[in-house]
Enzyme design. Structure first.
Site, PDB file in Angstrom:
ATOM      1  N   GLY A   1       0.845  -1.205   0.000  1.00  0.00           N
ATOM      2  CA  GLY A   1       0.000   0.000   0.000  1.00  0.00           C
ATOM      3  C   GLY A   1       0.868   1.238   0.000  1.00  0.00           C
TER       4      GLY A   1
ATOM      5  N   ALA B   1      -0.255   5.778   5.159  1.00  0.00           N
ATOM      6  CA  ALA B   1       0.358   5.003   6.242  1.00  0.00           C
ATOM      7  C   ALA B   1       1.613   4.282   5.756  1.00  0.00           C
ATOM      8  CB  ALA B   1      -0.656   3.994   6.789  1.00  0.00           C
TER       9      ALA B   1
ATOM     10  N   CYS C   1      -8.021  12.929   0.171  1.00  0.00           N
ATOM     11  CA  CYS C   1      -8.879  13.977   0.749  1.00  0.00           C
ATOM     12  C   CYS C   1      -9.138  15.089  -0.263  1.00  0.00           C
ATOM     13  CB  CYS C   1      -8.225  14.584   1.991  1.00  0.00           C
ATOM     14  SG  CYS C   1      -7.547  13.346   3.108  1.00  0.00           S
TER      15      CYS C   1
ATOM     16  N   VAL D   1      -0.174  -6.964  -4.186  1.00  0.00           N
ATOM     17  CA  VAL D   1       0.189  -8.120  -3.365  1.00  0.00           C
ATOM     18  C   VAL D   1      -1.053  -8.983  -3.207  1.00  0.00           C
ATOM     19  CG1 VAL D   1       0.975  -8.869  -1.084  1.00  0.00           C
ATOM     20  CG2 VAL D   1       2.019  -6.876  -2.176  1.00  0.00           C
TER      21      VAL D   1
ATOM     22  N   THR E   1      -3.031  -1.274   3.632  1.00  0.00           N
ATOM     23  CA  THR E   1      -3.896  -1.480   2.466  1.00  0.00           C
ATOM     24  C   THR E   1      -5.152  -0.598   2.477  1.00  0.00           C
ATOM     25  OG1 THR E   1      -4.671  -3.419   3.683  1.00  0.00           O
ATOM     26  CG2 THR E   1      -3.167  -3.820   1.858  1.00  0.00           C
TER      27      THR E   1
ATOM     28  N   ALA F   1       0.953  -3.059  10.954  1.00  0.00           N
ATOM     29  CA  ALA F   1      -0.179  -2.538  10.169  1.00  0.00           C
ATOM     30  C   ALA F   1      -0.508  -1.139  10.673  1.00  0.00           C
ATOM     31  CB  ALA F   1      -1.397  -3.444  10.291  1.00  0.00           C
TER      32      ALA F   1
ATOM     33  N   ASP G   1      -6.022   3.033   7.661  1.00  0.00           N
ATOM     34  CA  ASP G   1      -7.442   2.628   7.648  1.00  0.00           C
ATOM     35  C   ASP G   1      -7.638   1.120   7.817  1.00  0.00           C
ATOM     36  OD1 ASP G   1      -7.955   5.269   7.128  1.00  0.00           O
ATOM     37  OD2 ASP G   1      -8.735   4.969   5.100  1.00  0.00           O
TER      38      ASP G   1
HETATM   39  C1  LIG Z   1     -12.909  11.842  -0.634  1.00  0.00           C
HETATM   40  C2  LIG Z   1     -12.138  11.638   0.642  1.00  0.00           C
HETATM   41  C3  LIG Z   1     -11.932  12.711   1.484  1.00  0.00           C
HETATM   42  C4  LIG Z   1     -11.215  12.528   2.662  1.00  0.00           C
HETATM   43  N1  LIG Z   1     -11.025  13.609   3.472  1.00  0.00           N
HETATM   44  C5  LIG Z   1     -10.316  13.467   4.615  1.00  0.00           C
HETATM   45  C6  LIG Z   1     -10.047  14.575   5.446  1.00  0.00           C
HETATM   46  O1  LIG Z   1     -10.451  15.713   5.133  1.00  0.00           O
HETATM   47  N2  LIG Z   1      -9.343  14.378   6.582  1.00  0.00           N
HETATM   48  C7  LIG Z   1      -8.857  13.142   6.947  1.00  0.00           C
HETATM   49  O2  LIG Z   1      -8.200  13.020   7.992  1.00  0.00           O
HETATM   50  N3  LIG Z   1      -9.086  12.055   6.149  1.00  0.00           N
HETATM   51  C8  LIG Z   1      -9.792  12.191   5.012  1.00  0.00           C
HETATM   52  N4  LIG Z   1     -10.015  11.112   4.197  1.00  0.00           N
HETATM   53  C9  LIG Z   1      -9.526   9.780   4.621  1.00  0.00           C
HETATM   54  C10 LIG Z   1      -8.089   9.557   4.213  1.00  0.00           C
HETATM   55  O3  LIG Z   1      -7.921   9.800   2.844  1.00  0.00           O
HETATM   56  C11 LIG Z   1      -7.700   8.119   4.541  1.00  0.00           C
HETATM   57  O4  LIG Z   1      -7.950   7.891   5.900  1.00  0.00           O
HETATM   58  C12 LIG Z   1      -6.226   7.855   4.269  1.00  0.00           C
HETATM   59  O5  LIG Z   1      -5.956   7.976   2.908  1.00  0.00           O
HETATM   60  C13 LIG Z   1      -5.850   6.462   4.757  1.00  0.00           C
HETATM   61  O6  LIG Z   1      -4.529   6.193   4.420  1.00  0.00           O
HETATM   62  P1  LIG Z   1      -4.044   4.690   4.274  1.00  0.00           P
HETATM   63  O7  LIG Z   1      -2.614   4.776   3.860  1.00  0.00           O
HETATM   64  O8  LIG Z   1      -4.404   3.919   5.471  1.00  0.00           O
HETATM   65  O9  LIG Z   1      -4.939   4.083   3.113  1.00  0.00           O
HETATM   66  P2  LIG Z   1      -5.125   4.542   1.592  1.00  0.00           P
HETATM   67  O10 LIG Z   1      -4.878   5.988   1.432  1.00  0.00           O
HETATM   68  O11 LIG Z   1      -6.439   4.010   1.146  1.00  0.00           O
HETATM   69  O12 LIG Z   1      -3.962   3.767   0.849  1.00  0.00           O
HETATM   70  C14 LIG Z   1      -3.971   2.371   0.752  1.00  0.00           C
HETATM   71  C15 LIG Z   1      -3.302   2.029  -0.557  1.00  0.00           C
HETATM   72  O13 LIG Z   1      -3.083   0.622  -0.578  1.00  0.00           O
HETATM   73  C16 LIG Z   1      -3.252   0.171  -1.917  1.00  0.00           C
HETATM   74  N5  LIG Z   1      -3.511  -1.261  -1.823  1.00  0.00           N
HETATM   75  C17 LIG Z   1      -4.568  -1.873  -1.240  1.00  0.00           C
HETATM   76  N6  LIG Z   1      -4.426  -3.214  -1.309  1.00  0.00           N
HETATM   77  C18 LIG Z   1      -3.265  -3.444  -1.954  1.00  0.00           C
HETATM   78  C19 LIG Z   1      -2.566  -4.629  -2.333  1.00  0.00           C
HETATM   79  N7  LIG Z   1      -3.058  -5.828  -2.040  1.00  0.00           N
HETATM   80  N8  LIG Z   1      -1.392  -4.503  -2.994  1.00  0.00           N
HETATM   81  C20 LIG Z   1      -0.882  -3.267  -3.289  1.00  0.00           C
HETATM   82  N9  LIG Z   1      -1.516  -2.119  -2.957  1.00  0.00           N
HETATM   83  C21 LIG Z   1      -2.660  -2.212  -2.288  1.00  0.00           C
HETATM   84  C22 LIG Z   1      -4.429   1.000  -2.421  1.00  0.00           C
HETATM   85  O14 LIG Z   1      -4.443   1.074  -3.827  1.00  0.00           O
HETATM   86  C23 LIG Z   1      -4.151   2.359  -1.776  1.00  0.00           C
HETATM   87  O15 LIG Z   1      -3.435   3.228  -2.621  1.00  0.00           O
HETATM   88  C24 LIG Z   1     -10.713  11.263   3.001  1.00  0.00           C
HETATM   89  C25 LIG Z   1     -10.916  10.172   2.141  1.00  0.00           C
HETATM   90  C26 LIG Z   1     -11.619  10.362   0.968  1.00  0.00           C
HETATM   91  C27 LIG Z   1     -11.821   9.192   0.055  1.00  0.00           C
END
Ligand SMILES: Cc1cc2nc3c(=O)[nH]c(=O)nc-3n(C[C@H](O)[C@H](O)[C@H](O)COP(=O)(O)OP(=O)(O)OC[C@H]3O[C@@H](n4cnc5c(N)ncnc54)[C@H](O)[C@@H]3O)c2cc1C
Length: 459
Positions: free
Chosen positions: A9, A13, A46, A83, A115, A283, A286
């Site tokens: 991912g 994070a 976001c 993955v 992820t 981990a 989200d």
């Molecule tokens: C429209 C929108 C507005 C938002 N606004 C806000 C805000 O104003 N404030 C706030 O705090 N949060 C906001 N959020 C939430 C925030 O974007 C997420 O909480 C944050 O992006 C989470 O980060 P992450 O790295 O956990 O997951 P993600 O950003 O979802 O990244 C996970 C990545 O893992 C990849 N992935 C998944 N499975 C696999 C796999 N098996 N192999 C390879 N890659 C994989 C995905 O393609 C993705 O790119 C918003 C979200 C959205 C959709």
């Protein structure tokens, strides 16, 4: 051979953990290989509503760091690589190259699972039709942009009036579509209590965004081009494009299949260092479960602010340092039309679910001294425990300058303050910034009165 960290991912994070680990351990001590199934790394999901609404010009503006920039920091990030399996015993991942359609296995010493989450899709007729979009990754944003350019939709329906749905509704309105939002609850913005969500509904209607509350979507109608209407219990709403704003679930299936523990909230179970019970497997973001510091229970809350902090903590620990992530109070802000909306901690329903007995106080006030130009309305609500007066949560709805006041309340909540302790907080005052009694303080004062009245009534 240097130790190898594999990251699954490539967004908030995952890449924060990678960057932090790289910062602490020089390139010789650790090799870092990240896999991202989409085409971009480190992007701002976001910002998607602002891309669709035209506030942000191109998708590139939302990219914080590209694979090339990561390469300069000795972090190899392979996009379009998914993955598909994690073998925790042999310590290998199976990776599918989505362009070359080839599969390979890569070994790891440490594994960072980041992820993210998956938008909820209702189990209804035609819910996977063309033109119906969930919104989570930048790929979703790009797909919506492409669809709008190709199909020039005239009518948009947003199913679910949470903050992402409403931000998207506003974006569609800016693109001059007819926009309707359908929400099952009595008021939109369900992170707020209904009395605080009510002005949000009014703001939507003022902006000529149709809003049907207390209404359930039952199916989607389709024609040759994809979705053509959203059908509810009461009506059929024409729709050229639909966005699902029904919340997200942690994307923890890969971890679950690997035999890692999944909590009741659906997120991957981690300790305060962001490590799963399997040594060297981490981990964050989200996909990981969080501890709610007020409700005192594990929760899944999808916020970028948590993902970045958790990623940093994981990265430090992966690099051999020591850091811990204590938990969250669920502080969030959003903007719907001209209305700023903010919340921290527990709303009334959450407080009741967590077993608290509480009183509330709601005050209407002004963001600046009443006589000062551009003074605007702010409504602040506090939920606090009966008797003790301990702050349990707060909500704000108001115009420009309102929402970020939630950070004072979030800090008070973090420090387990009572409304009694809060009402004399030495907060700043000058007419361009606040009335002499800041909205936070007058609401704390009102909440203190509510605690006293409840006490008097009970004795
Ligand atoms: C429209 C929108 C507005 C938002 N606004 C806000 C805000 O104003 N404030 C706030 O705090 N949060 C906001 N959020 C939430 C925030 O974007 C997420 O909480 C944050 O992006 C989470 O980060 P992450 O790295 O956990 O997951 P993600 O950003 O979802 O990244 C996970 C990545 O893992 C990849 N992935 C998944 N499975 C696999 C796999 N098996 N192999 C390879 N890659 C994989 C995905 O393609 C993705 O790119 C918003 C979200 C959205 C959709």
């Amino acid at each position: 051979v240097p130790e190898r960290l594999v990251v699954i991912g490539g967004d908030a994070a995952g890449m924060t953990a990678a960057s932090q680990a790289r910062k602490m351990r020089g390139p010789r001590g650790l090799s870092i290989l990240a896999f991202e199934k989409g085409s971009y790394t480190s992007y701002s999901a976001c910002g998607i509503p602002y891309l669709v609404g035209g506030v942000v010009e191109t998708i590139d503006d939302l990219i914080v760091r590209s694979p090339e920039e990561f390469a300069e920091r000795d972090i190899e990030a392979r996009t379009r690589h998914e993955v598909t399996e994690v073998d925790v015993n042999s310590r290998e991942v199976t990776v599918r190259d989505l362009e070359g359609k080839t599969e390979s296995r890569e070994g790891f010493d440490q594994l960072m699972i980041a992820t993210g989450a998956i938008p909820r899709r209702p189990d209804l007729l035609n819910s996977d039709a063309r033109g119906i979009f969930g919104v989570q990754t930048i790929e979703h944003g790009a797909a919506i942009e492409r669809f709008i350019e190709q199909e020039e939709p005239k009518s948009a329906v947003v199913v679910g009036g949470g903050y992402i749905g409403l931000e998207m509704a506003e974006a569609f309105k800016t693109r001059e579509m007819n926009v309707t939002c359908v929400e099952l609850a009595p008021e939109p913005m369900t992170m707020l209590d209904p009395d605080m969500g009510h002005p949000v509904g009014e703001a939507l209607r003022d902006m000529e965004i149709g809003l049907f509350t207390n209404e359930r979507v039952t199916e989607f109608e389709v024609d040759a081009g994809g979705v053509s209407a959203v059908v509810t219990e009461n009506r059929t709403i024409p729709a050229d494009i639909v966005v699902l704003g029904l919340g997200v679930t942690p994307n923890s299936t890969l971890a679950e299949k690997a035999g890692l523990e999944i909590g009741d909230s659906g997120g991957i179970v981690v300790d305060r260092r962001m490590e799963t019970p399997r040594e060297g497997i981490w981990a964050a973001g989200d996909c990981a479960e969080k501890f709610h510091l007020v409700a005192r229970q594990p929760v899944s809350i999808a916020l970028g602010t948590h993902a970045n902090k958790e990623g940093r903590v994981a990265g430090i620990n992966i690099a051999g340092g020591h850091a811990s992530f204590p938990g969250v109070v669920g502080t969030a802000v959003s903007k719907v039309c001209d209305l700023e909306v903010a919340t921290t901690g527990l709303n009334e329903a959450d407080a009741a679910d967590a077993g608290f007995q509480y009183v509330t106080a709601t005050m209407d006030s002004s963001t600046r001294a009443g006589y000062f130009p551009k003074a605007s309305a702010i409504r602040t609500k506090i939920v606090c425990e009966k008797r003790s007066g301990r702050l349990l949560g707060a909500q704000i709805v108001g115009r420009e300058g309102a929402a970020k006041r939630i950070d004072v309340l979030a800090t008070a909540l973090w420090n387990e303050m009572t409304v009694d302790e809060m009402l004399n907080l030495d907060l700043s005052y000058a007419p361009p910034f606040a009335p002499v009694w800041d909205p936070v303080l007058i609401t704390a004062r009102e909440a203190w009165d509510a605690v006293q009245e409840d006490l008097a009534a009970a004795t």
